[in-house]
Design a protein around this motif. Sequence first.
Motif, mmCIF file in Angstrom:
data_model
loop_
_atom_site.group_PDB
_atom_site.id
_atom_site.type_symbol
_atom_site.label_atom_id
_atom_site.label_comp_id
_atom_site.label_asym_id
_atom_site.label_seq_id
_atom_site.Cartn_x
_atom_site.Cartn_y
_atom_site.Cartn_z
ATOM 1 N N SER A 153 0.823 -1.219 0.000
ATOM 2 C CA SER A 153 0.000 0.000 0.000
ATOM 3 C C SER A 153 0.852 1.263 0.000
ATOM 4 O O SER A 153 0.340 2.349 -0.277
ATOM 5 C CB SER A 153 -0.954 -0.008 1.198
ATOM 6 O OG SER A 153 -0.212 -0.035 2.388
ATOM 7 N N SER A 154 2.150 1.132 0.312
ATOM 8 C CA SER A 154 3.007 2.315 0.202
ATOM 9 C C SER A 154 3.194 2.692 -1.273
ATOM 10 O O SER A 154 3.490 3.830 -1.606
ATOM 11 C CB SER A 154 4.369 2.052 0.865
ATOM 12 O OG SER A 154 5.019 1.004 0.198
ATOM 13 N N TYR A 155 3.022 1.717 -2.171
ATOM 14 C CA TYR A 155 3.075 2.003 -3.614
ATOM 15 C C TYR A 155 1.690 2.348 -4.159
ATOM 16 O O TYR A 155 1.530 3.218 -4.993
ATOM 17 C CB TYR A 155 3.632 0.782 -4.376
ATOM 18 C CG TYR A 155 5.036 0.405 -3.952
ATOM 19 C CD1 TYR A 155 6.148 1.143 -4.400
ATOM 20 C CD2 TYR A 155 5.258 -0.670 -3.087
ATOM 21 C CE1 TYR A 155 7.435 0.800 -3.983
ATOM 22 C CE2 TYR A 155 6.540 -1.009 -2.681
ATOM 23 C CZ TYR A 155 7.623 -0.284 -3.130
ATOM 24 O OH TYR A 155 8.891 -0.608 -2.733
ATOM 25 N N LEU A 156 0.695 1.591 -3.668
ATOM 26 C CA LEU A 156 -0.677 1.811 -4.125
ATOM 27 C C LEU A 156 -1.586 1.890 -2.887
ATOM 28 O O LEU A 156 -2.012 0.866 -2.361
ATOM 29 C CB LEU A 156 -1.102 0.661 -5.049
ATOM 30 C CG LEU A 156 -2.411 0.825 -5.817
ATOM 31 C CD1 LEU A 156 -2.358 2.028 -6.754
ATOM 32 C CD2 LEU A 156 -2.720 -0.440 -6.603
ATOM 33 N N PRO A 157 -1.842 3.115 -2.386
ATOM 34 C CA PRO A 157 -2.552 3.269 -1.108
ATOM 35 C C PRO A 157 -3.901 2.550 -1.049
ATOM 36 O O PRO A 157 -4.332 2.118 0.023
ATOM 37 C CB PRO A 157 -2.734 4.784 -0.986
ATOM 38 C CG PRO A 157 -1.628 5.355 -1.813
ATOM 39 C CD PRO A 157 -1.413 4.399 -2.947
ATOM 40 N N ALA A 158 -4.551 2.402 -2.192
ATOM 41 C CA ALA A 158 -5.880 1.760 -2.182
ATOM 42 C C ALA A 158 -5.806 0.322 -1.668
ATOM 43 O O ALA A 158 -6.790 -0.223 -1.136
ATOM 44 C CB ALA A 158 -6.466 1.769 -3.600
ATOM 45 N N LEU A 159 -4.647 -0.305 -1.819
ATOM 46 C CA LEU A 159 -4.493 -1.703 -1.383
ATOM 47 C C LEU A 159 -4.626 -1.862 0.133
ATOM 48 O O LEU A 159 -4.861 -2.957 0.633
ATOM 49 C CB LEU A 159 -3.136 -2.264 -1.829
ATOM 50 C CG LEU A 159 -2.973 -2.536 -3.328
ATOM 51 C CD1 LEU A 159 -1.569 -3.002 -3.626
ATOM 52 C CD2 LEU A 159 -3.983 -3.575 -3.790
ATOM 53 N N ASN A 160 -4.438 -0.747 0.850
ATOM 54 C CA ASN A 160 -4.540 -0.809 2.310
ATOM 55 C C ASN A 160 -5.912 -1.312 2.770
ATOM 56 O O ASN A 160 -6.058 -1.882 3.853
ATOM 57 C CB ASN A 160 -4.252 0.576 2.898
ATOM 58 C CG ASN A 160 -3.822 0.462 4.357
ATOM 59 O OD1 ASN A 160 -3.085 -0.454 4.725
ATOM 60 N ND2 ASN A 160 -4.309 1.364 5.183
ATOM 61 N N ASN A 161 -6.924 -1.093 1.897
ATOM 62 C CA ASN A 161 -8.280 -1.549 2.231
ATOM 63 C C ASN A 161 -8.374 -3.072 2.320
ATOM 64 O O ASN A 161 -9.316 -3.604 2.914
ATOM 65 C CB ASN A 161 -9.278 -1.044 1.176
ATOM 66 C CG ASN A 161 -9.423 0.463 1.250
ATOM 67 O OD1 ASN A 161 -9.365 1.044 2.331
ATOM 68 N ND2 ASN A 161 -9.559 1.107 0.097
#
Lengths: 273, 306
Positions: free
Chosen positions: A217-225
């Motif tokens: 998610s540090s590369y793609l914040p949406a993945l944090n979900n």
Amino acid sequence: MNPGFLRHLALICQFELKRLFTTRKGLLYLITFAVIWYFILLYPIRFASDFLGQQQNTSESNSFFQFIGFGALLNWKIPELGVYWHFSLILFPLLTVMSSADQTCSDRERGTLRFLCLRVSRDSLFFGRFCGIMLTQTLLIGASLLSTVALITFRDATMLPVACNNALAIFINLIIALLPFTAMMAALSATVQSARQATTWAILIWSFLAGIITILSSYLPALNNLKFLIPGYQMSALSQLTEWQALQLAYIPLLQTLVLLTLGRWIMQRQSL
Amino acid sequence: MNYPIIKCHDLSYNYSGKTALSNISFVCESAEPIGLVGPNGAGKSTLLSILCGFLPTTSGSVTIFDHQPGASALNGRVSALPQDAQLDPAFSIGEQLRFYARLQGLSTQQARLETGRVLEAVALKDVIKEKPATLSHGMAKRAAIAQALIGKPELILLDEPTAGLDPVNTRKIRSIIAELSPTTTFIISSHDLAELGRLCQQVLLLDKGVMSTMQLNASANISPTRFITLQMQPCPAADVMAKFKQIAGIVQITNPQKNEFIIEYKTAIEPKMDLKIIMCMSDNNWQYRQLIQGKTLEEKLFFAEQ
């Protein structure tokens, strides 16, 4: 829906209950459960409630409990149930993972699932075992809560109505909290070859999946979900809530359960027996 | 009237890049027991697993009673003895069979009676309260056969039902199959060709994933020649063959195994060849063990071209 689906579901649930109360493995689990809760009731719950009851309004105790992360204990009307809530949020998921790791895997390896699948659909079997495990967990939660309420009533009989209300809140919240753990083990059990493998995968999911998602998610914040899908994600937040407030977070485990059961059913349908 | 129970069209199954079944097509009608034979690794158990709904097909179609294998509509109508499947070691035999019967829609009382009936049928009534771990291999196999008999299904698929059973219990299973055959169709996978020869009129031969069907005795009436298989006590094979060749009507005699002869003869010349052969043996003081009209199943299936 197949007309026999609910009937099969009920029969498989009933058989799972029989497994808990009549088989050696089930009885061993029951004894372990009883011993663990006996000591929790005898020491942490009884002594902590005495301590909290005496120290509830002092600033020193407030800051001490806040410091160790148990500040929410002070918000409970009945201290015993506060301590029970904190212990059960750790213990029940662990016990659930252990007791539900073998929902279908060893039966599949042994070939017993073949005998069953000649008589019931894979859906009935998958959801029947899931419901059976949840039913046994419900009984165990109920038994441990009743013991705690009995302990409270023994200390102060006037607390019984409040204790029953709060115990009901905990009962419902715990069952909801355990749903995704059971669903995760159902999905893992449909995939792997043994209960040990299922447990190992469950530990790996907890240990590494959150870390991997954080890195990604540090590369793609949406993945944090995606962290929402890890069973137990809401547990730390849940421990800060008391009684009926905890239902505010019920949507997370319910959503997780839905996703994990869908995944598990998909695996079960495609699995060779 | 017979009707198709199983319809299989261009069925293929691959696993790990290997072809286990290749474009198999066949139709099975409700009838006498059907044998399924083939060498090890031919795909017999794979085919039975697909028919039971345990394995998905790679391509092609298969229906049982016009339903997909594993469909809920088949629950209770189709039963099986899967290869190497074992009962749950945590519960007694009786508890498990009662549970299976309940899943098939029987009431608690009916399930109890049905469990007693099927265990009685395989001579295992005494072990109703025993756990599977206490049973010998043969007893476990019979317990697994008992579960296949629950509820009197219309189709029973048996994978190696008599492997590992003693002669007494083999005969018991054979008599159960013969007894139920009018109402239940059996498909029996086995390497015991003598067993299948006794039970089946139709045999499906699977070899390297390809299937062929054989109706036993179907061509016997229309062919101008017939066969007799003769198993002798130890005898001089060359002399026996020379003497038999002198009998009018004999076309060919082969000696595929020690003391075993296959005699092909023309029925138009000598319709009672068996009597002629027996008289010839009597004249020469040769003792025989068995005289079979036709070829053995083993010869028909695996050595037909020789």
